[in-house]
Design an enzyme around this catalytic site. Structure first.
Site, short mmCIF file in Angstrom:
data_model
loop_
_atom_site.label_atom_id
_atom_site.label_comp_id
_atom_site.label_asym_id
_atom_site.label_seq_id
_atom_site.Cartn_x
_atom_site.Cartn_y
_atom_site.Cartn_z
N TYR A 106 -2.27 -0.86 10.05
CA TYR A 106 -2.29 -1.19 8.62
C TYR A 106 -1.01 -0.74 7.94
CZ TYR A 106 -3.81 -1.08 3.71
OH TYR A 106 -3.90 -1.25 2.35
N SER A 132 0.85 -1.20 0.00
CA SER A 132 0.00 0.00 0.00
C SER A 132 0.87 1.23 0.00
CB SER A 132 -0.91 0.03 1.22
OG SER A 132 -1.58 1.28 1.32
#
Length: 249
Positions: free
Chosen positions: A158, A144
């Site tokens: 995350y 990401s």
């Protein structure tokens, strides 16, 4: 399907391939001629539909029920792919999950779960795949852009996992380079999926950060994954490849 495609004759495994970015990669790989296995956790109907779509178009696909939080299930998925199709040339670590939590309120259980799904599962899959992949093998992890930039709250756990995947990728690229296996991490920005819709509650700040002014699509990420998996991507390894519409500028 693409019997003359860039991935003709290749065997691929995509974790978390029944929806979103994973499903886009599964479909693109099949269209490029690969035999594709993919894992799913709860979306059995969606997984079955993807297999049927690919087979109707003349391709080969296999859906494997496997929770990426279960290391043994990940090992079985790698072995099951090789047993079913006769080998493994391409691995895409895509499965994700976890609950957004603020530091100060986060739970150890969620920390352990999100690291198990994102980091441990990727390690287990690539470790097992490396034992059976031939020279020319490809390992691709979907990270990401939040490993580099995190302009919102609730993302610490995350983003930490996605940063860990960068280190794992670079180390694995060094370890597996002598075997002729490349290892790379793709870092998507905001992508329009059912879990992160372009009109969802998190969309406005993401849109404001995009140079393009719009979310990407799963097919955008799938196209980059297909390039890395192909012969054209043979000299790219250990790379962090942003595909984020300018989100990280």
């Amino acid at each position: 399907m693409g019997s003359q495609g860039r991935l003709a004759g290749k065997i691929a495994l995509v974790t978390g391939g029944s929806r979103g970015i994973g499903a886009g990669i599964v479909r693109r790989f099949a269209a490029e001629g690969a035999k594709v296995a993919f894992t799913y956790r709860a979306s059995a109907d969606a997984a079955r539909q993807i297999v049927e779509e690919i087979e109707v178009d003349g391709g080969n696909a296999l859906a494997i029920e496997a929770d990426s939080a279960d290391a043994a299930a990940v090992e079985r998925a790698v072995a099951g792919t090789a047993d079913h199709f006769g080998g493994l040339d391409i691995l895409v670590n895509n499965a994700g999950g976890g609950t957004p939590e603020l530091i100060g309120e986060a739970t150890l259980a969620n920390y352990e779960h999100i690291f198990a799904v994102h980091v441990r599962a990727a390690f287990v899959a690539m470790n097992e795949a490396a034992k059976i992949m031939p020279a020319g093998g490809r390992i691709i992890t979907i990270g990401s852009i939040n490993a580099r930039r995190l302009p919102f709250t609730y993302g610490a756990l995350y983003s930490a996992t996605k940063a860990a995947l960068v280190g794992l990728t670079k180390g694995a690229a060094r370890d597996l380079g002598p075997k002729g296996i490349t290892v790379n991490v793709i870092e998507p920005g905001p992508i329009d999926t059912d879990l992160n819709p372009a009109d969802g509650p998190w969309a406005a700040p993401a849109l404001a950060a995009l140079a393009t002014g719009k979310f990407g699509e799963a097919s955008d990420v799938a196209g980059l994954a297909a390039y890395l998996a192909s012969e054209e991507g043979r000299f790219i390894t250990g790379a962090e490849l942003a595909i984020d519409g300018g989100y990280s500028i």
